[in-house]
Structure formats: structure tokens, C-alpha cells
Scaffold this active site. Sequence first.
Site, PDB file in Angstrom:
ATOM      1  N   GLY A 129      -5.182  26.791 -23.678  1.00  0.00           N
ATOM      2  CA  GLY A 129      -5.888  27.868 -23.015  1.00  0.00           C
ATOM      3  C   GLY A 129      -6.318  28.919 -24.021  1.00  0.00           C
ATOM      4  O   GLY A 129      -5.790  29.010 -25.132  1.00  0.00           O
ATOM      5  N   CYS A 130      -7.298  29.741 -23.630  1.00  0.00           N
ATOM      6  CA  CYS A 130      -7.831  30.741 -24.553  1.00  0.00           C
ATOM      7  C   CYS A 130      -6.816  31.842 -24.841  1.00  0.00           C
ATOM      8  O   CYS A 130      -6.527  32.158 -26.005  1.00  0.00           O
ATOM      9  CB  CYS A 130      -9.127  31.317 -24.015  1.00  0.00           C
ATOM     10  SG  CYS A 130      -9.034  31.964 -22.326  1.00  0.00           S
ATOM     11  N   TYR A 131      -6.245  32.436 -23.794  1.00  0.00           N
ATOM     12  CA  TYR A 131      -5.223  33.451 -24.018  1.00  0.00           C
ATOM     13  C   TYR A 131      -4.028  32.898 -24.807  1.00  0.00           C
ATOM     14  O   TYR A 131      -3.540  33.556 -25.745  1.00  0.00           O
ATOM     15  CB  TYR A 131      -4.732  34.020 -22.690  1.00  0.00           C
ATOM     16  CG  TYR A 131      -5.644  35.007 -22.011  1.00  0.00           C
ATOM     17  CD1 TYR A 131      -6.094  36.155 -22.664  1.00  0.00           C
ATOM     18  CD2 TYR A 131      -6.031  34.824 -20.686  1.00  0.00           C
ATOM     19  CE1 TYR A 131      -6.910  37.074 -22.019  1.00  0.00           C
ATOM     20  CE2 TYR A 131      -6.842  35.743 -20.027  1.00  0.00           C
ATOM     21  CZ  TYR A 131      -7.280  36.868 -20.705  1.00  0.00           C
ATOM     22  OH  TYR A 131      -8.074  37.786 -20.070  1.00  0.00           O
ATOM     23  N   THR A 163      -3.874  30.619 -27.034  1.00  0.00           N
ATOM     24  CA  THR A 163      -4.181  30.400 -28.448  1.00  0.00           C
ATOM     25  C   THR A 163      -3.903  31.649 -29.271  1.00  0.00           C
ATOM     26  O   THR A 163      -3.199  31.608 -30.289  1.00  0.00           O
ATOM     27  CB  THR A 163      -5.642  29.957 -28.613  1.00  0.00           C
ATOM     28  OG1 THR A 163      -5.835  28.691 -27.961  1.00  0.00           O
ATOM     29  CG2 THR A 163      -6.008  29.817 -30.081  1.00  0.00           C
TER      30      THR A 163
END
Length: 336
Positions: free
Chosen positions: A143-145, A147
Amino acid sequence: MLEVAIIGASGYTGGELLRFLDVHGEVEVVAATSRQYADTPIRKVHPHLHDLDLKFTDKSPSDLDVDMVFTATPHGASMSIVPQLVEKGVKVVDLSGDYRFDDIGIYEKWYGLKHEQPLDAVYGLPEMYREEIKKANLVANPGCYPTGAILAGIPLVKEGLADILIADSKSGVSGAGIKPTPATHYPNISDNIVPYAVTTHRHMPEIQEKLGKFGDVRVSFTPHLVPVIRGIITTLHSFPNREVSSEEIMELYKKQYHDEAFVRVLDAGEIPRLSSVRGSNFCHVGCFEIDENGRLVVVTAIDNLVKGASGAAVANMNLMCGFPETMSLEGCGLHP
């Protein structure tokens, strides 16, 4: 030439995949699927890809005769697509959350879905699992968060310096996807900062599970929507269990990420900027400041659509297929 398909190519992550793959010397995109835009030239949906001579197709996954597939599909949709691709011997990078967790029960709890077809997948953060990714047929893109938060936390947890981490993240609106909503409507988000899912965001258990590979740690996480298009700034707070200096922490991070192609450790006191990583696959890590109460602050910056999604997916493809990890991803950020 590696033949590649993108399932769900009309969204922001699909557009970014096409942007990077179009300049990849070893890859040919032969199918970009979208039911909504079938037979529409890609440039009509992704205007920055004006020279890409390809149309969206409505091919089903079973009809794709390719070497590699990116599934840029919603949570819950990938689990009905990925197994049939893997069974055919196709390599897959899944950008949804369907295969990120070791514990399916955690997925079902936080995503509110029954997982019908669990498979073994490698978590696609090269800074954790590079060698495993090289041998994988199925990689679950992070997921972006998570990372930004995981890269901020690894050195502290690995060194045993902190057993509680508080991650405060602020994301650009593109992280909410291409479909407009009341929350992303311009008058609602402009001149505003909006905390949401304050204690219940489904990326929290992902951060917790992955950082737990390095030691015992508890993670609290709160995301915010901010009026920018791209980027995630994560401010990580902790109280180290022994006295440390900013310089010592900075050296710890430099040691951890010395050989990482896409992580840049800034000098102590230097704050990462969203514009410095915008459009790039880099993560900048910095700050390393300690207040008079012993609170350590570490800050990371990533582009949520690149290092937080499509760029990471391309790096994973490179590793899975024996290409240099950095291939087509070498560009720096777009500051200012």
C-alpha cells in the site's frame, strides 16, 4: 521482449504503469483492459500518453496470452482474477490489498471481505524481500501509506530502539483514485486538511505486520487528505529506549539504506519535500530530530502513485523477470 498486460488500466495507477512501461526497453504492453473504455484510444483517457498507439480492450483475464500481468483492480476484485492467471503460469503483480497479508484473518477483518482464494504471495517491498521477489510468480504490491511508514520504521525496529511507533501521514488527492467523490470534490478539499479513518485505516495492520518482521512493535497510524495532487509525507514519532543523537540516528538510516537504489537518506535536520520525489520512484528519508522530551521524529516523502504504487510494481516486475531493478525508473523528482 516481455509481453505485458494491465488489467484495470484506466485509473491513475494504470496510467503510471503505462508511462513507465512505454519507455522500458524490454517490455511490450499488448493489452490494457477497461470495460468502461473498451476500444477507446488510451490517449483519450491518459492525455499525457498521446504517442502511445494502443486502445483499451475488454478482454477477460482468461483470454490474455502474455508473460506478465499487472492487476490494477479494486480490493476484492483481484482475488477473482489472480488465481486463474497464476494457474496459467503468468507472473502477476497485484496492486490491490488482496494478497498483502500473511494472516488472511487480518485481511478479512480490516477489509470486510471474505477471502475466497488465498494464495502464497511475496510482499513487494524490495527493501525487505528483494531476493524472494526475484523468485516469485505472485507479488503483492505494498500500500502507499505503508511504503512510507515501513521505510521510516525499519531501522528503529531492527535496532530495537522503539517498540511503539506513531505514524502521521498526509496524502495527495490522487490516492483516492480517479473517480470523484464528495471528499475529493475541489471545494471540499481545497484550503483544507482532512483526517479520516483516524484510528481504523486498513493500512495500519499492514504497517504493523511488516514492521513486526524486524522486532516487537506496536503501530498507531492516522492518515490525512491534503490539497495536493501527488505525494505522501509520513511523520513518524517514537521515544527511543536509550539516549541517542540525531547524528547517530542518521548514520543508522544511512547504513540500512546504503545500497538501496530508491531510498535517499538526507542529512540530519533536512526535511523531505513532496516536490523532490514527485513523479519519481524515490523515497526521501530525513529530519532525525529529537526534542527535549526524547521524542524522535523521522520523516519520509514518496509519490503515492509511483513508489507507493506503479513505480514499485515496475521495480517488482524488473526483479521477477531478471531486468535491472531500476530499469525505466531512473528519473528524479519534479521540483519545483
